[in-house]
Motif scaffolding. Structure first.
Motif, short mmCIF file in Angstrom:
data_model
loop_
_atom_site.label_atom_id
_atom_site.label_comp_id
_atom_site.label_asym_id
_atom_site.label_seq_id
_atom_site.Cartn_x
_atom_site.Cartn_y
_atom_site.Cartn_z
N PRO A 16 -13.77 25.87 -1.82
CA PRO A 16 -13.61 25.35 -0.49
C PRO A 16 -13.32 25.89 0.78
CG PRO A 16 -12.50 23.78 -2.34
CD PRO A 16 -12.65 25.40 -2.73
N VAL A 17 -13.95 25.56 1.84
CA VAL A 17 -13.98 25.95 3.08
C VAL A 17 -13.44 24.98 4.15
CG1 VAL A 17 -14.77 27.41 5.01
CG2 VAL A 17 -15.61 27.90 2.65
N TYR A 18 -12.38 25.52 4.82
CA TYR A 18 -11.77 24.61 5.84
C TYR A 18 -11.97 25.33 7.06
CZ TYR A 18 -8.42 21.74 8.28
OH TYR A 18 -7.86 20.92 9.50
N GLY A 19 -12.69 24.74 8.16
CA GLY A 19 -13.36 25.45 9.19
C GLY A 19 -13.24 24.63 10.56
N GLU A 20 -13.01 25.25 11.63
CA GLU A 20 -12.96 24.53 12.75
C GLU A 20 -13.84 23.51 13.16
OE1 GLU A 20 -11.90 25.09 17.71
OE2 GLU A 20 -12.34 26.95 16.57
N GLU A 21 -15.09 23.94 13.09
CA GLU A 21 -16.19 23.10 13.38
C GLU A 21 -16.65 22.16 12.03
OE1 GLU A 21 -16.71 22.98 16.36
OE2 GLU A 21 -15.42 25.11 16.67
N GLY A 22 -16.55 22.59 11.01
CA GLY A 22 -17.08 21.95 9.70
C GLY A 22 -16.11 21.10 9.19
N ALA A 23 -14.73 21.29 9.55
CA ALA A 23 -13.62 20.57 9.00
C ALA A 23 -13.60 21.01 7.37
CB ALA A 23 -13.69 19.03 9.26
N ASN B 145 -3.99 25.42 15.93
CA ASN B 145 -4.14 24.80 14.46
C ASN B 145 -4.44 26.10 13.33
OD1 ASN B 145 -5.21 22.12 15.15
ND2 ASN B 145 -6.50 23.40 16.49
N TRP B 146 -4.61 25.75 11.99
CA TRP B 146 -4.32 26.74 10.86
C TRP B 146 -5.32 27.49 11.26
CZ3 TRP B 146 -5.17 24.74 5.10
CH2 TRP B 146 -4.76 25.83 4.52
N TRP B 147 -6.70 27.17 11.29
CA TRP B 147 -7.64 28.34 11.58
C TRP B 147 -7.38 29.31 12.86
CZ3 TRP B 147 -9.41 22.74 11.93
CH2 TRP B 147 -9.35 22.42 13.44
N ASP B 148 -6.93 28.92 13.58
CA ASP B 148 -6.07 29.77 14.65
C ASP B 148 -5.55 30.88 14.32
OD1 ASP B 148 -7.56 28.27 17.22
OD2 ASP B 148 -6.18 27.03 16.83
N TRP B 149 -4.60 30.81 13.33
CA TRP B 149 -3.44 31.85 12.85
C TRP B 149 -3.62 32.00 11.62
CZ3 TRP B 149 -0.51 29.69 9.04
CH2 TRP B 149 -0.35 28.40 9.13
N VAL C 258 -9.89 29.56 5.19
CA VAL C 258 -9.94 29.00 6.31
C VAL C 258 -10.56 29.91 7.39
CG1 VAL C 258 -8.07 28.12 7.93
CG2 VAL C 258 -7.52 28.19 5.92
N VAL C 259 -11.43 29.23 8.24
CA VAL C 259 -12.57 29.89 9.03
C VAL C 259 -12.33 29.46 10.33
CG1 VAL C 259 -14.85 30.28 9.47
CG2 VAL C 259 -13.77 30.20 7.26
N SER D 69 -23.19 28.64 19.16
CA SER D 69 -22.98 29.96 18.44
C SER D 69 -21.68 29.48 17.68
CB SER D 69 -22.63 30.93 19.51
OG SER D 69 -23.66 31.32 20.28
N ASP D 70 -20.74 28.53 18.21
CA ASP D 70 -19.71 28.29 17.09
C ASP D 70 -20.07 27.63 15.79
OD1 ASP D 70 -16.66 28.28 18.75
OD2 ASP D 70 -18.38 27.98 20.19
N ALA D 71 -21.03 26.62 15.85
CA ALA D 71 -21.50 26.23 14.81
C ALA D 71 -22.52 27.08 13.95
CB ALA D 71 -22.61 25.01 15.16
N SER D 72 -23.41 28.06 14.67
CA SER D 72 -24.22 28.84 13.90
C SER D 72 -23.31 29.90 13.13
CB SER D 72 -25.07 29.48 14.92
OG SER D 72 -25.88 30.58 14.16
N VAL D 73 -22.36 30.31 13.61
CA VAL D 73 -21.23 31.28 13.08
C VAL D 73 -20.80 30.89 11.88
CG1 VAL D 73 -19.29 32.90 13.14
CG2 VAL D 73 -21.02 32.97 15.09
N GLU D 74 -20.18 29.29 11.74
CA GLU D 74 -19.60 28.92 10.89
C GLU D 74 -20.45 28.54 9.93
OE1 GLU D 74 -16.76 24.84 9.83
OE2 GLU D 74 -16.22 26.07 11.41
#
Length: 276
Positions: A71-78, A213-217, A87-88, A51-56
């Motif tokens: 550009p998007v910076y995300g926890e799963e796709g970096a 991490n950045w995406w957390d906050w 930032v996601v 689900s993490d990957a699907s949502v991202e």
């Protein structure tokens, strides 16, 4: 942001709200997570679900439609943090989500030059939506938020969190044990973005955690700041605040009601924050 797109905080906030709400609906439509669909990252306790990957993927696709070329910076796709405009965190609180606990969120923040401009955090389980824009205040489901008026540290409810690696968790536990006698109580809810939102709402008087991490906050810190909380984030691009970070640790996140922020930081220092 794209030169052909408006980059004012109100516009970006509306986009973050829209995509966060849509992503929550997307997550609610996914199958419940099962152990056979779970993998781990930094340690056996650091889980990631399908689900993490699907949502991202969903969030990236929607942002590409609404804000093409950003550009998007995300926890799963970096991605490239230095170039990031969004930032996601697709599911902040994945362990809660895996276990069926309702305290997890989807965090989306717009940034300019590494600083938060707008952000939203949706809660798929409850349907709540938190958001903020720089200079525009913070809201929960449209209602203005304000950090607590607490002035006594001993009467403060403080949130925290723990890392995934056992050796660091032990150090964090020692710090929290030293702090506990000097505050009202401590809560560990398991989702940094929502803990920061809780500070914004006055549900927590303070929040302190190492290793986020950045995406957390990225979104939650802006929401807390716009609600009048004092916010300090070290070791990452993004929000900076008026609490001196010396001896708090290289990767600390601290947010607190203005009346107790300095005292909470001082307590953390006395409790060994810089050794965590």
């Amino acid at each position: 942001m794209s030169p052909h797109e408006s980059s004012d905080p109100a516009t970006l906030r509306a986009v973050a709200e829209q995509v966060a709400a849509e992503a929550a609906e997307h997550l609610r439509g996914l199958p419940a997570p099962h152990d056979d669909g779970v993998t781990t990252k930094s340690s056996p306790t650091d889980v990631v679900t399908a689900s993490d990957a699907s949502v991202e993927r969903f969030v990236r696709d929607r942002l590409a439609q609404l804000r093409p070329g950003e550009p998007v910076y995300g926890e799963e796709g970096a991605g490239d943090a230095a170039a990031a405009r969004w930032v996601v965190d697709p599911i902040d609180g994945t362990v809660n989500y895996l276990y069926g606990l309702p305290w997890y969120g989807i965090s989306i923040a717009a940034v300019l030059d590494g600083e938060g401009v707008a952000g939203a955090v949706s809660e798929p389980a409850s349907g709540r939506l938190w958001s903020a824009g720089r200079g525009l205040g913070a809201t929960l489901d449209g209602r203005p938020l304000r950090a607590a008026a607490t002035t006594e540290l001993g009467q403060s409810l403080v949130g925290t969190g723990f890392a995934y690696r056992a050796e660091r968790r032990a150090r964090q536990a020692r710090m929290v044990a030293a702090m506990l006698p000097e505050v009202r109580d401590v809560r560990r809810a398991g989702a940094a973005s929502l803990d920061l939102c809780a500070v914004a709402a006055g549900w927590l008087d303070g929040y302190l955690e190492h290793g986020c991490n950045w995406w957390d906050w990225a979104a939650g810190a802006l929401i807390a700041t716009e609600a009048g909380a004092v916010v300090h984030v070290a070791g990452s691009p993004g929000v900076r605040g008026p609490v001196a970070g010396d001896a708090l640790g290289a990767d600390v996140t601290l947010a607190a009601a203005p009346g107790v922020a300095a005292d909470l930081a001082a307590l953390a220092r006395r409790s060994g924050a810089d050794t965590v």
